[in-house]
Design an enzyme around this catalytic site. Structure first.
Site, PDB file in Angstrom:
ATOM      1  N   GLU A 194      34.044  32.353  41.641  1.00 28.95           N
ATOM      2  CA  GLU A 194      33.549  33.157  40.887  1.00 28.95           C
ATOM      3  C   GLU A 194      34.242  31.842  39.872  1.00 28.95           C
ATOM      4  O   GLU A 194      33.161  31.215  38.594  1.00 28.95           O
ATOM      5  CB  GLU A 194      33.809  33.960  40.074  1.00 28.95           C
ATOM      6  CG  GLU A 194      32.675  35.380  41.008  1.00 28.95           C
ATOM      7  CD  GLU A 194      33.480  35.682  42.557  1.00 28.95           C
ATOM      8  OE1 GLU A 194      34.938  35.177  42.526  1.00 28.95           O
ATOM      9  OE2 GLU A 194      33.032  36.557  43.435  1.00 28.95           O
ATOM     10  N   PHE A 254      32.659  51.505  44.547  1.00 26.71           N
ATOM     11  CA  PHE A 254      32.823  50.303  45.438  1.00 26.71           C
ATOM     12  C   PHE A 254      32.165  49.314  44.496  1.00 26.71           C
ATOM     13  O   PHE A 254      30.898  49.302  44.028  1.00 26.71           O
ATOM     14  CB  PHE A 254      32.185  50.006  46.593  1.00 26.71           C
ATOM     15  CG  PHE A 254      32.749  48.698  47.438  1.00 26.71           C
ATOM     16  CD1 PHE A 254      33.990  48.512  47.493  1.00 26.71           C
ATOM     17  CD2 PHE A 254      31.867  47.804  47.405  1.00 26.71           C
ATOM     18  CE1 PHE A 254      34.245  47.496  48.352  1.00 26.71           C
ATOM     19  CE2 PHE A 254      31.759  46.317  48.041  1.00 26.71           C
ATOM     20  CZ  PHE A 254      33.355  46.252  48.763  1.00 26.71           C
ATOM     21  N   GLN A 255      33.663  48.027  44.561  1.00 27.62           N
ATOM     22  CA  GLN A 255      33.135  46.824  43.090  1.00 27.62           C
ATOM     23  C   GLN A 255      32.917  47.510  42.215  1.00 27.62           C
ATOM     24  O   GLN A 255      31.982  46.986  41.078  1.00 27.62           O
ATOM     25  CB  GLN A 255      31.791  46.034  43.964  1.00 27.62           C
ATOM     26  CG  GLN A 255      32.900  45.481  45.961  1.00 27.62           C
ATOM     27  CD  GLN A 255      32.155  44.472  45.983  1.00 27.62           C
ATOM     28  OE1 GLN A 255      31.240  43.846  45.937  1.00 27.62           O
ATOM     29  NE2 GLN A 255      33.280  43.294  46.410  1.00 27.62           N
ATOM     30  N   LYS A 306      22.284  47.441  39.104  1.00 24.58           N
ATOM     31  CA  LYS A 306      22.148  47.402  40.882  1.00 24.58           C
ATOM     32  C   LYS A 306      20.868  47.985  40.568  1.00 24.58           C
ATOM     33  O   LYS A 306      19.795  47.008  40.431  1.00 24.58           O
ATOM     34  CB  LYS A 306      22.374  47.617  41.229  1.00 24.58           C
ATOM     35  CG  LYS A 306      21.814  47.156  42.695  1.00 24.58           C
ATOM     36  CD  LYS A 306      23.169  46.815  43.932  1.00 24.58           C
ATOM     37  CE  LYS A 306      22.213  46.624  45.260  1.00 24.58           C
ATOM     38  NZ  LYS A 306      22.738  46.393  46.159  1.00 24.58           N
TER      39      LYS A 306
END
Lengths: 575, 168
Positions: free
Chosen positions: A50, A112-113, A162
């Site tokens: 990234e 998570f993440q 998301k």
């Protein structure tokens, strides 16, 4: 038109004329990647890290002036972007970073993440947004592009949970033509009275000096600047970020100023009576000791950012607005005053400058046994006829490139001036090459810097980017070693690069061509050979003199007239 | 270096993140926010912040410019540059036995404070005024035990017709 959140994002980018996205997929952005799949208009460039994506978008933006766009996932995706964002922020580069976030129901649960993207990036972006509804996506994008590209440009991050990008939920989409940004105002131009005052002050100079920076490049003001400087007949210097803002081969150009600037530029800064600063921010690498900066000068400062005015150095007259507008007005305003310029004084000033020039501060000891790094850059300049786009990493090679490659045009010199990010050069070169597929793009680097983003060699193969990597290999972190030689009595703590790879082999394992150059006698022919391979990436590993230092040098905290031109010490006086 | 007290008034977009941007600007430069107050205005999309900091003249000018540069900041003013009125509110919970009650009542009257809650063992007092008055009142408590002290932080407004809400 009914679209999902992901489709809205893609549509917004199209409305803004985005041609490339630099990115790396992951869980939180999979819906967006799915919407991008098979899209004909927007090309996605998959980098291998990234950080590489941010530097590539940055390089693209610096070369062509359009905002660079990055798409990354949540958590490590966005934390890996922080260095790239800070780099772009320091050098005021317009960028849009889209980061996925965990779904709204999980935000704040250590999912998570999950990472607090807006929190982490707040100090390294011009602004950032956490999108909280599908309905606001389009408006946020419109705002982000305005903020990133106007006033003093900078990176803007958009963090999108998301669930908002879920393909199953569709809403009406219309890209807003206007948005209300009452608290954001980019200054446009300055009052006639102040412009007139500046014109008078400029014409009254006996020992004038003009100092321009990255603001001229970012603001596309090189033509206006050049015409003003020509009209006045005054000397000009550029900062590291401003190189190319005024043609380097012109006789009124004194070279770069500052820590590794030329003798004539720094001495003229010190002795001038009127200083015009254009799109420059009086960085400590430029000013040296601020208490001894331009001690007898009245200073006029043109800048788009009001907070740059009198931040480091108190100025006498400030002109705040777009550099092009102000320079255009100043060009007009100065014309009736031209006849008032004291021609005799100006002539004396130029004679003094010519005396300083006779020092030939950029001369160096040539060698037939070992390649001098300066000669490598000079040879590169000769072969490319000064037409290449040159990116660089950070360190000695960066300074030599800035000193010995003469940039006549803007946007050709692309380096991390503010943050000083090692690893910037190669990914930035990818962005430049994509912006200008037919141009000669060269990345000047060192064996320490190049290893920081070496994985991007894979990206270069995937997109067939024929970059030429010029590796000035001195087996040291050169600038660190130079400082250790000067300030730490030669104790080279951890600055020696042990276990250096065979770069030619490394490069060929990535599917590219590697060339190693060791003898001065073969420098030109082999470099020419590399440049001739138009459609391939060539890694040119040049073994250079190990302990060569960058001169001139103003040591940290010293004044412009306290330069070191050689290892023997100060050289301030000229008989 | 000639540090002076400055009251900075800000109008900011009523959005999440605004406060942390402003706080971040101070902390990144190592400046201390002495006190801070945030509340909505009559325009519900805008909040008003008042903060007090100690700074020299050069730094405060730079700080004001940096604050103005933040996208969320609608307007900034250093109130201490002009004639202004400042007020602070104090809520003080005092432990008091019977013998102290008269003394407290007398001090409350002198300072034109108000007793707003009473129990067997406590008085809670409300006082409004400029910071000096608040401090003088606290000082005057002497041996009376303070159980809890709450201060609103300084609020400020310019005198006359001037308004921060005349958005540029």
């Amino acid at each position: 038109m009914k679209l999902s959140g992901s489709e809205i994002i893609i549509e917004c980018l199209k409305k803004e004329g985005v041609e490339y996205i630099f990115g790396y997929p992951g869980g939180a952005v999979l819906h967006i990647y799915d919407a991008l799949f098979g899209d004909k208009k927007i090309k996605h460039v998959l980098t291998r890290h990234e950080q590489g994506a941010t530097h590539a978008a940055d390089g693209y933006a610096r070369a062509c002036g359009k905002p660079g766009v990055v798409l990354v996932t949540s958590g490590p995706g966005i934390t890996n972007c922080v260095t790239g964002l800070a780099t772009a922020h320091m050098d005021s580069v317009p960028m849009i970073i889209i980061s996925g976030q965990v779904s709204r129901e999980y935000v704040g649960s250590d999912a998570f993440q999950e990472a607090d993207a807006t929190g982490i990036t707040r100090p390294v972006t011009k602004h950032n947004f956490l999108v909280d509804s599908r309905e606001s996506i389009a408006e946020v994008f419109k705002k982000a592009f305005i903020i990133a590209t106007t006033g003093r440009p900078g990176p803007v991050l958009i963090d999108i949970p998301k669930d908002l990008t879920d393909p199953k939920t569709k809403i009406n989409f219309e890209y807003p033509k206007k948005v209300n940004l009452r608290s954001y105002k980019a200054p446009i131009s300055e009052s006639k009275v102040k412009i007139e005052e500046a014109a008078k002050l400029l014409a009254s100079a006996k020992k004038p000096m003009i100092y321009s920076g990255g603001g001229v490049i970012l603001g596309n003001a090189n033509k206006e600047l050049t015409s003003l400087v020509k009209k006045l007949g005054y000397p000009i210097t550029n900062t590291l970020m401003g190189l190319g803002g005024y043609p380097a081969t012109d006789k009124q150009f004194l070279g770069m100023l500052g820590m590794h600037g030329t003798y004539e530029a720094n001495m003229a800064m010190h002795d001038c009576d009127i200083l015009l600063a254009v799109g420059a921010r009086f960085d400590d690498r430029v000013t040296g000791d601020t208490t001894k900066f331009c001690p007898s000068a009245k200073i006029i400062h043109i800048d788009v950012d009001p907070s740059s005015i009198s931040k480091i150095i108190e100025v006498d007259l400030s002109l705040v607005g777009e550099t092009t507008n102000i320079l255009r007005s100043l060009n007009k305003a100065v014309t009736p005053h031209l006849k008032k310029i004291n021609k005799a004084a100006l002539k004396r000033w130029w004679l003094q400058i010519d005396k300083w020039r006779t020092k030939k501060c950029l001369s160096y000891k040539k060698s037939s046994k070992i390649i001098k790094p300066q000669s490598a850059i000079e040879t590169l300049y000769e072969i490319t006829k000064g037409n290449a786009y040159v990116t660089s990493d950070v360190g000695q090679h960066q300074m030599w490139a800035a000193q010995y490659y003469k940039f006549d045009k803007p946007n050709r010199w692309i380096n991390s001036g503010g943050l000083g990010t090692m690893g910037f050069g190669l990914p930035a070169a990818m962005g430049v090459q994509l912006a200008y597929p037919k141009a000669e793009v060269v990345c000047v680097t060192g064996e320490a810097s190049i290893l920081m983003c070496i994985q991007e060699l894979a990206t270069c193969l995937q997109y067939r980017l024929p970059i030429k990597i010029i590796n000035l290999n001195n087996r040291y972190m050169g600038m660190v070693r130079q400082w250790q030689e000067f300030f730490y009595e030669g104790r080279y703590a951890m600055s020696y690069m042990e276990a250096i790879p065979d770069f030619a082999q490394l490069s060929s394992s990535f599917g590219h061509i590697g060339i190693k150059i060791e003898k001065p006698s073969e420098l030109k022919s082999k470099l020419q050979e590399a440049m001739n391979l138009k459609d391939r990436l060539v890694f040119v590993d040049i073994i250079t003199d190990q302990e060569e230092n960058v001169y001139p040098m103003i040591k940290s905290g010293q004044a412009h007239n306290e330069m070191h031109l050689s290892p023997t010490g100060k050289d301030t006086e000229l008989a | 270096m000639n540090e002076k007290r400055h009251i900075i008034s800000l109008l900011v977009e009523n959005e999440f993140g605004s406060l942390s941007r402003i706080a971040g600007l101070f902390s990144a430069r190592g400046y201390n926010i002495h006190c801070l107050n945030v509340a909505p205005t009559n325009d519900e999309s805008i909040s008003r912040m008042t903060l007090v900091t100690f700074c020299n003249d050069q730094k405060i000018k730079q700080l004001a410019k940096q604050l103005d540069k933040l996208v969320d900041v609608v307007n900034v003013k250093d109130l201490t540059e002009e004639t202004h009125i400042e007020r602070e509110m104090l809520l003080l919970k005092l432990k008091c036995n019977k013998s102290q009650r008269d003394e407290i009542k007398r001090l409350v009257d002198i300072f034109r404070a108000r007793i707003i809650d009473v129990t067997d063992t406590t008085y809670t007092v409300e006082l409004t005024g400029a910071t000096e008055k608040i401090l003088a009142f606290i000082e005057s408590m002497g041996k009376i035990k303070i159980i809890e002290m709450v201060r609103s932080g300084t609020l400020g407004i310019s005198r006359g017709i001037d308004s921060l809400e005349n958005i540029k």
